[in-house]
Design an enzyme around this catalytic site. Structure first.
Site, mmCIF file in Angstrom:
data_model
loop_
_atom_site.group_PDB
_atom_site.id
_atom_site.type_symbol
_atom_site.label_atom_id
_atom_site.label_comp_id
_atom_site.label_asym_id
_atom_site.label_seq_id
_atom_site.Cartn_x
_atom_site.Cartn_y
_atom_site.Cartn_z
ATOM 1 N NE ARG A 76 -50.453 39.554 -10.081
ATOM 2 C CZ ARG A 76 -51.195 40.960 -9.085
ATOM 3 N NH1 ARG A 76 -52.568 40.410 -8.015
ATOM 4 N NH2 ARG A 76 -50.809 42.335 -7.915
ATOM 5 C CD GLU A 100 -54.945 41.509 -15.150
ATOM 6 O OE1 GLU A 100 -55.996 40.383 -14.331
ATOM 7 O OE2 GLU A 100 -54.818 42.421 -13.480
ATOM 8 C CG HIS A 116 -56.465 43.211 -11.360
ATOM 9 N ND1 HIS A 116 -55.352 43.062 -11.324
ATOM 10 C CD2 HIS A 116 -56.043 42.923 -10.094
ATOM 11 C CE1 HIS A 116 -54.651 42.593 -10.743
ATOM 12 N NE2 HIS A 116 -54.759 42.945 -9.969
HETATM 13 C C1 DGY Z 1 -52.218 43.542 -5.250
HETATM 14 O O1 DGY Z 1 -51.718 44.347 -4.599
HETATM 15 O O2 DGY Z 1 -51.300 42.495 -5.888
HETATM 16 C C2 DGY Z 1 -53.796 43.509 -5.858
HETATM 17 O O3 DGY Z 1 -53.948 42.825 -7.216
HETATM 18 C C3 DGY Z 1 -53.798 44.929 -6.319
HETATM 19 O O4 DGY Z 1 -53.077 45.265 -7.711
#
Ligand code: DGY
Length: 337
Positions: A250, A279, A297
């Site tokens: 993240r 983001e 992402h």
């Molecule tokens: C998640 O599932 O957490 C991934 O980052 C995809 O968004």
């Protein structure tokens, strides 16, 4: 006595919100059972628009772009479930959702291997400067090829990978690293069982030891307020100047401004980022760096996996609205079954 069924009586279809575009067949299936308010145009709602869209619905399918908190939940008295199409759920204020008596769900497991594949791909692209090399070719620089003047990278094989966050995806990356003959060290909130450590041939290290020792540092841990900027200038200063830093977890775990400065100053070799603070904005100083691989992402983005994530989110939503326990319920305390 014969019971007559009035087939013309209107069937009650619970209202649901689908806050981001999903696969059309999945939407069509949902429309058979629900009155669906969908956002197939995929324009991200503002918090105010999201709050309005949640009024009167019983369930909502959302993604990381939708922050669900006390403000967005205000007035959503009919809401029973918010189903995230994502395993990470830092877009959820879980205590606020729980206080509202709403079930929160996510999509674990179905994306583990796809995300681990991508984490490893991003590591390889970063260490071996694949993006820069492609730019080199496209810029017509191939005639400058020389033994010493190509984009020279860092080896993965027989190097040390340091994984921070050793959940399912972290362990998946560790297992991929083993086939490259890499030495695996990891840091995690809690140590793995001896059996799991053995399966990954992974050695536990403190965060500082890992940062000092690893040739490649990979972040795969959930974001929380407590680990905001867990990698900043101080932590980067511990890393080898030849090291790479990869984030498939993240944005916000890394201080992006500090990272840009370190990359520009040659404090570390390179970085590979799939996630960013704030983001879809990317820090302008990161965009100026050549020793970085940037991705939007997409770690879970294969068609098969995204379909599986949508399907699991729908299963969660359906279960909650049918009075059953959703398969991946986050806030079990709300479950009254
Ligand atoms: C998640 O599932 O957490 C991934 O980052 C995809 O968004």
């Amino acid at each position: 006595m014969t019971i007559q069924v009035n087939t013309t009586a209107p069937v009650h279809k619970p209202k649901i919100l689908v806050a981001r575009a999903i696969f059309p067949e999945a939407l069509a299936k949902l429309e058979e059972s629900f009155e669906v308010q969908s956002n197939q145009s995929d324009r991200i709602f503002s918090p105010e628009e999201l709050q309005k869209a949640l009024l009167g619905v019983e369930g909502a399918l959302v993604a990381g772009s939708e922050r669900i908190d006390a403000a967005t939940l205000s007035g959503a008295g009919n809401l029973k479930v918010v189903a995230n199409i994502s395993v990470g759920y830092n877009n959820f204020d879980v205590p606020a959702i729980t206080a509202a008596g709403v079930m929160a769900t996510n999509t674990p497991d179905v994306l583990t291997d796809t995300t681990a594949d991508f984490g490893f791909a991003l590591l390889m692209a970063t260490a071996r400067r694949i993006t820069e090399s492609e730019h080199w070719v496209r810029a017509g620089k191939w005639d400058q090829w020389s033994i010493v003047n190509n984009p020279l990278g860092m080896d993965l094989h027989h190097s040390t990978i340091g994984i921070i966050g050793m959940g399912r995806i972290g362990q998946g990356i560790a297992k991929r690293a083993l086939s490259f003959g890499m030495n695996v060290i990891y840091h995690n909130r809690s140590r793995l069982s001896a059996e799991d450590e053995k399966a990954c041939c992974a050695t536990y290290a403190s965060k500082e030891e890992l940062l000092r020792t690893a040739d490649h540092v990979v972040l795969v841990l959930p974001y929380t307020l407590q680990n905001h900027h867990m990698i900043g200038a101080t932590e980067i200063a511990l890393m080898k100047p030849t090291a790479t830093l990869i984030n498939v977890a993240r944005g916000g775990l890394i201080d992006d401004a500090a990272l840009a400065k370190a990359l520009q100053g040659g404090k570390i070799f390179a970085a590979g980022l799939d996630v960013f603070e704030g983001e879809p904005q990317v820090h302008p100083e990161l965009l100026k760096c050549s020793n970085i691989v940037l991705a939007p992402h997409i770690a879970s983005a294969t068609e098969k996996t995204r379909r599986a994530m949508v399907d699991l989110a729908i299963q969660n939503l359906r279960a909650a609205l049918d009075g059953k326990k959703p398969p991946s319920l986050i806030n079990a305390e709300v479950w009254k079954g």
